[in-house]
Design an enzyme around this catalytic site. Structure first.
Site, mmCIF file in Angstrom:
data_model
loop_
_atom_site.group_PDB
_atom_site.id
_atom_site.type_symbol
_atom_site.label_atom_id
_atom_site.label_comp_id
_atom_site.label_asym_id
_atom_site.label_seq_id
_atom_site.Cartn_x
_atom_site.Cartn_y
_atom_site.Cartn_z
ATOM 1 N N ALA A 62 4.445 -3.653 15.461
ATOM 2 C CA ALA A 62 5.332 -2.425 15.540
ATOM 3 C C ALA A 62 5.565 -1.557 13.824
ATOM 4 C CB ALA A 62 6.680 -3.129 15.914
ATOM 5 N N GLY A 101 3.864 -6.705 16.682
ATOM 6 C CA GLY A 101 3.348 -6.144 18.052
ATOM 7 C C GLY A 101 1.272 -5.795 18.581
ATOM 8 N N GLU A 104 0.880 -8.590 20.078
ATOM 9 C CA GLU A 104 1.111 -9.037 20.696
ATOM 10 C C GLU A 104 0.742 -8.352 22.304
ATOM 11 O OE1 GLU A 104 5.424 -8.114 18.892
ATOM 12 O OE2 GLU A 104 6.282 -9.792 20.563
ATOM 13 N N GLU A 124 6.262 -11.831 12.558
ATOM 14 C CA GLU A 124 8.065 -11.029 12.236
ATOM 15 C C GLU A 124 8.806 -12.109 11.233
ATOM 16 O OE1 GLU A 124 5.998 -11.044 14.813
ATOM 17 O OE2 GLU A 124 5.583 -9.345 16.125
HETATM 18 C C1 3H9 Z 1 6.932 -6.063 14.609
HETATM 19 O O1 3H9 Z 1 5.756 -6.355 15.790
HETATM 20 C C2 3H9 Z 1 8.187 -6.132 16.129
HETATM 21 C C3 3H9 Z 1 7.785 -6.901 17.550
HETATM 22 O O2 3H9 Z 1 7.285 -7.815 17.557
HETATM 23 C C4 3H9 Z 1 8.702 -5.955 17.958
HETATM 24 C C5 3H9 Z 1 8.945 -4.774 18.423
HETATM 25 C C6 3H9 Z 1 9.719 -5.024 19.544
HETATM 26 N N1 3H9 Z 1 4.775 -0.273 10.289
HETATM 27 O O3 3H9 Z 1 0.531 -3.072 3.095
HETATM 28 P P1 3H9 Z 1 -0.369 -2.202 2.462
HETATM 29 C C7 3H9 Z 1 2.229 0.882 5.801
HETATM 30 S S1 3H9 Z 1 7.454 -6.298 13.689
HETATM 31 C C8 3H9 Z 1 5.145 0.763 9.161
HETATM 32 O O4 3H9 Z 1 -0.175 -1.722 1.132
HETATM 33 P P2 3H9 Z 1 -2.320 -3.719 3.329
HETATM 34 C C9 3H9 Z 1 2.411 0.262 3.764
HETATM 35 O O5 3H9 Z 1 4.024 -0.198 4.341
HETATM 36 C C10 3H9 Z 1 5.506 -5.985 13.000
HETATM 37 N N2 3H9 Z 1 4.475 0.835 8.190
HETATM 38 O O6 3H9 Z 1 -1.528 -2.740 3.331
HETATM 39 C C11 3H9 Z 1 2.014 0.774 3.015
HETATM 40 O O7 3H9 Z 1 2.633 2.852 3.179
HETATM 41 P P3 3H9 Z 1 2.738 2.724 2.291
HETATM 42 C C12 3H9 Z 1 4.731 -6.929 12.461
HETATM 43 C C13 3H9 Z 1 3.054 -0.212 7.571
HETATM 44 O O8 3H9 Z 1 -3.849 -2.968 3.229
HETATM 45 C C14 3H9 Z 1 0.370 1.289 3.824
HETATM 46 O O9 3H9 Z 1 0.573 0.838 4.829
HETATM 47 N N3 3H9 Z 1 3.759 -6.686 11.016
HETATM 48 C C15 3H9 Z 1 3.585 -1.110 8.335
HETATM 49 O O10 3H9 Z 1 -2.087 -4.697 1.187
HETATM 50 C C16 3H9 Z 1 0.002 -0.004 3.486
HETATM 51 O O11 3H9 Z 1 0.139 -1.756 3.250
HETATM 52 C C17 3H9 Z 1 3.878 -6.881 10.304
HETATM 53 O O12 3H9 Z 1 5.082 -7.364 9.844
HETATM 54 C C18 3H9 Z 1 3.881 -1.887 9.595
HETATM 55 N N4 3H9 Z 1 4.536 -2.428 10.439
HETATM 56 O O13 3H9 Z 1 -1.770 -5.252 4.225
HETATM 57 C C19 3H9 Z 1 3.110 -6.438 9.160
HETATM 58 N N5 3H9 Z 1 2.473 -2.128 7.785
HETATM 59 O O14 3H9 Z 1 1.339 3.294 1.401
HETATM 60 C C20 3H9 Z 1 3.067 -5.887 7.437
HETATM 61 C C21 3H9 Z 1 1.675 -1.461 6.958
HETATM 62 O O15 3H9 Z 1 3.276 4.588 1.646
HETATM 63 N N6 3H9 Z 1 1.815 -5.103 7.297
HETATM 64 N N7 3H9 Z 1 2.885 -0.418 6.484
HETATM 65 O O16 3H9 Z 1 3.140 2.514 1.273
HETATM 66 C C22 3H9 Z 1 1.477 -6.134 6.351
HETATM 67 O O17 3H9 Z 1 1.708 -7.648 6.502
HETATM 68 C C23 3H9 Z 1 0.136 -5.443 6.207
HETATM 69 O O18 3H9 Z 1 0.174 -4.554 5.712
HETATM 70 C C24 3H9 Z 1 -1.384 -5.689 6.015
HETATM 71 C C25 3H9 Z 1 -2.382 -5.073 5.479
HETATM 72 C C26 3H9 Z 1 -1.636 -6.498 6.252
HETATM 73 C C27 3H9 Z 1 -1.176 -5.036 7.702
#
Ligand code: 3H9
Length: 686
Positions: A62, A101, A104, A124
């Site tokens: 999400a 998400g 999901e 999450e």
């Molecule tokens: C969820 O899904 C809830 C659902 O179950 C229910 C809903 C109803 N959103 O980490 P990076 C941005 S909760 C917005 O440096 P990498 C991040 O801030 C979510 N922004 O890259 C950064 O911005 P900036 C569950 C996001 O290659 C840029 O993207 N998912 C999100 O080292 C690059 O990120 C997670 O918790 C996001 N979801 O790693 C996964 N994700 O460039 C969270 C990233 O401005 N994300 N950004 O600083 C990660 O773990 C890592 O970003 C990922 C890539 C492994 C994907």
């Protein structure tokens, strides 16, 4: 350009998302997906659907920035339901990371195909949440309760190989041909009856329904990890609902639990930390096109615990390391410790024997300073004495090639003084690793007055390469972390003289969520750090403890008495030593509540953090949070010291400092920034 586009390949409908950087499932993506799935369902010319993403990854979850804002439909659970209810088979084609998400959505699809390098997970919990788009109900139905619990509660992703083993994906594809493989898969599935619908599967959860102990067992085994955090328990409860309730009711329960978490303080704090960690890597005022210095070989001066630990970071990342010591025996010991650490990791299955040998082969131990000449970066990890450091920097400057970076691992000394000993102060920087340096993720990067932007950018990039979280600090005694530790230590010592026991002080902090308190920490580190029998003058509690052979865990007694399993218990001998000091201090003796102890220890830290900000020693309040979270065990669910202060209100902190003014002493000063922000009703974090 639209974030969702579609293609028709024969009668297969391909839905493609492109929402850089990580294909987060923001409102536009959700709306686009819902519309495309509706089209596929209604169009008789379409027999199967593939959902895939362009860019570096499948949906990474999400959009976290939308949490806390008014929701705009369609919601993610609605989109997942639409996918699942599509009368045509839907195939998720996964590369990169299918997280939260994103997974999901994939679970809503009838089939999943992934490339070998893909990772799939529900992280999450790390944001203080639970999977709120059906993940807690569908994952156990697809992979069984044991694997679902462990994935959801740890938040750690599974590799594609593991995902195939547990039935989370149906097939692996070659990385170059994922799109084609998904279409072929879709074509194969056309015409088959009974495509698997995750929400209707009950075979895998039936096992747990017959074993009601499974949840209690899981809680008992993971009690340490669960301590203090709301989300893991809510995750367990949601998975329990998957087993005990019909799907629709389970989803309702998941929604209730998700709503409680997403609006609670813990999740706000943990979302703050997610963005804070990424922000810490950004250095104000340094253009993104600042050239990087190529780092191909690293030199480390000192093969002790610190030097060895630092070396392992680079060896593990595939960088050759030249490690210098003064004596052969110390060098041999250092090399042996590195090998032992690697072999221990191998024994635990974290590394292969081959990886151990590859890392060791990159290490060149030597007694010759001159061997450092061709290094691109040299980090000194010698004794913490300015004179010694200065000599080292003079010597390195003369030996190491021009253009190379010279770094100090000092934890509190002045980098500028060291830089002044060289003809290249622009190439000098502090790299403060935390012990054990091969494990702790924090790296304080100390920016000297003359450190060049290029050097700074290079070490920040290098930190990422070796898996560290780097935070930039200015030059001040103790930098960010140890500078804030110092008022906490001072107050902890004073509390002993006023009637609090070490165990009461420690308990006040462990109840707050720290893994250990200051006296447990001191016992672990060794009370004789920097102490010598000859120089001991019986003038502090610590000195007397050392004089009496109470030097911490390693001697089975320090502040605490330790049993064979290193479990500490209150020591009457320590109590007597403290009582003796307290009597001589003439301070009135009284009882302290945990709350008062916390105020005395933590408010002065926040005050010091405010001074660090005020002086520009940290770029932003969230950087301070990252330091304390990753270097000192500050509990994540509070968001770090500055976010915590924001949460309880800066006026509360200010009032507390005023209330304790007498005890804090006349040399304690309140930060002007803290005062101004409290009065204005502002917070440290925006
Ligand atoms: C969820 O899904 C809830 C659902 O179950 C229910 C809903 C109803 N959103 O980490 P990076 C941005 S909760 C917005 O440096 P990498 C991040 O801030 C979510 N922004 O890259 C950064 O911005 P900036 C569950 C996001 O290659 C840029 O993207 N998912 C999100 O080292 C690059 O990120 C997670 O918790 C996001 N979801 O790693 C996964 N994700 O460039 C969270 C990233 O401005 N994300 N950004 O600083 C990660 O773990 C890592 O970003 C990922 C890539 C492994 C994907």
């Amino acid at each position: 350009m639209s974030v969702i586009t579609t293609q028709r390949i024969g009668d297969v409908f391909v839905i493609i998302a492109d929402n850089p950087p990580v294909n987060a499932l923001g409102q536009a993506v959700r709306a686009g997906l819902a519309e495309a799935i509706g089209q596929a369902a209604d169009d008789d010319g379409i027999s199967a659907v593939v959902i895939r993403c362009d860019g570096r990854t499948f949906f990474a979850g999400a959009d976290i920035t939308e949490f806390g804002k008014p929701p705009v439909g369609p919601s993610l659970p609605e989109v997942v339901d639409l996918i699942e209810q599509c009368p045509k088979p839907v195939i998720a084609a996964i590369h990169g990371t299918a997280l939260g998400g994103g997974l999901e959505v994939a679970l809503g699809c009838h089939y999943r195909i992934a490339i070998a390098s893909a990772k799939l997970g529900l992280p999450e919990v790390k944001l203080g949440l639970l999977p709120g788009a059906g993940g807690t109900q569908r994952l156990p139905r697809v992979v069984g309760v044991a694997d679902a619990l462990s994935m959801i509660v740890s938040g750690d992703p599974a590799t594609a190989k593991r995902a195939l083993e547990i039935g989370l994906i149906d097939r692996l594809a070659d990385s170059e041909s994922l799109a084609d493989a998904a279409i072929s898969f879709a074509q194969e599935m056309i015409g088959r009856a009974d495509h698997p619908v995750s929400s209707q599967r009950n075979d895998r959860i039936a096992e747990a329904a017959n074993d009601p102990q499974v949840f209690d067992k899981f809680i008992a085994e993971n009690s340490r990890r669960l301590k203090g955090f709301d989300a893991p328990r809510a995750c367990i409860e949601a998975v329990r609902a998957a087993v005990e309730l019909p799907f629709e009711q389970g989803i309702k329960r998941e929604r209730e639990l998700f709503t409680t978490l997403v609006t609670g303080t813990q999740s706000k704090a943990m979302r703050h930390l997610f963005f804070a960690e990424r922000l810490a890597a950004k250095i104000d005022g340094i253009p993104a096109d600042t050239p990087l210095i190529d780092i191909a070989r690293v030199g480390i001066l000192g093969a002790g615990t610190m030097g060895g630990g630092i070396a392992m970071n680079f060896l593990s990342a595939g960088l050759p390391v030249i490690m210098v010591e003064r004596e052969q025996a110390a060098l041999d010991r250092g090399v042996a410790t590195i090998r032992k650490n690697y072999e221990r990791s191998a024994a635990r299955g974290r590394l292969t024997g081959e990886q151990v040998e590859r890392a060791m082969a990159l290490l060149t131990p030597t007694l010759e300073y001159d061997d450092l000449a061709e290094c691109d970066l040299v980090i000194e990890a010698v004794f913490e004495l300015m004179q010694i450091k200065k000599d080292v920097f003079r010597r390195l400057d003369a030996i190491v090639k021009p253009g190379a970076i010279l770094a100090s691992n000092t934890s509190y000394l002045n980098i500028d003084e060291m830089a002044a000993e060289t003809k290249r102060p622009e190439a000098v920087v502090g790299l403060h690793f935390f012990s054990p340096a091969n494990i702790m993720r924090l790296l304080e990067v100390v920016r000297g007055a003359k450190t060049s932007p290029s050097v700074l950018r290079t070490v920040m990039a290098l930190a990422k390469r070796i898996g560290k979280i780097a935070v930039v600090s200015g030059v001040c005694p103790g930098f960010i972390g140890n500078r804030m530790l110092s008022p906490r230590q001072r107050e902890a010592q004073k509390l002993l003289l006023e009637g609090a026991s070490p165990w009461e002080v420690d308990a006040a902090l462990t109840e707050f969520g720290f893994p250990m308190g200051p006296f447990q920490m001191a016992d672990l580190a060794g009370l004789d750090l920097g102490w010598t029998a000859e120089g001991s003058t019986s003038s502090t509690i610590r000195e007397v403890l050392c004089e009496q052979g109470r030097r911490g865990q390693k001697t089975s007694k320090g502040f605490y008495d330790y049993d064979a399993n290193r479990r500490g218990s209150p020591s009457p001998e320590t109590e007597a030593i403290i009582a003796d000091f307290a009597a001589r201090s003439d301070l009135p003796q009284r009882k302290f509540s945990g709350e008062e102890i916390r105020e005395r220890l933590l408010y002065p830290m926040v005050n010091e953090g405010a001074k660090i900000l005020e002086e520009g020693m940290a770029q932003r309040a969230s950087d301070i949070d990252i330091v304390w979270l990753n270097g000192y065990g500050w509990p994540g669910f509070t968001g770090g010291p500055m976010f915590w202060a924001d949460t309880i209100g800066l006026q509360t902190v200010l009032d507390g400092l005023k209330r304790h003014a007498d005890a804090l002493g006349s040399d304690f000063t309140v930060s002007a920034l803290l005062k101004a922000k409290a009065v204005a009703g502002e917070s440290f974090n925006p």
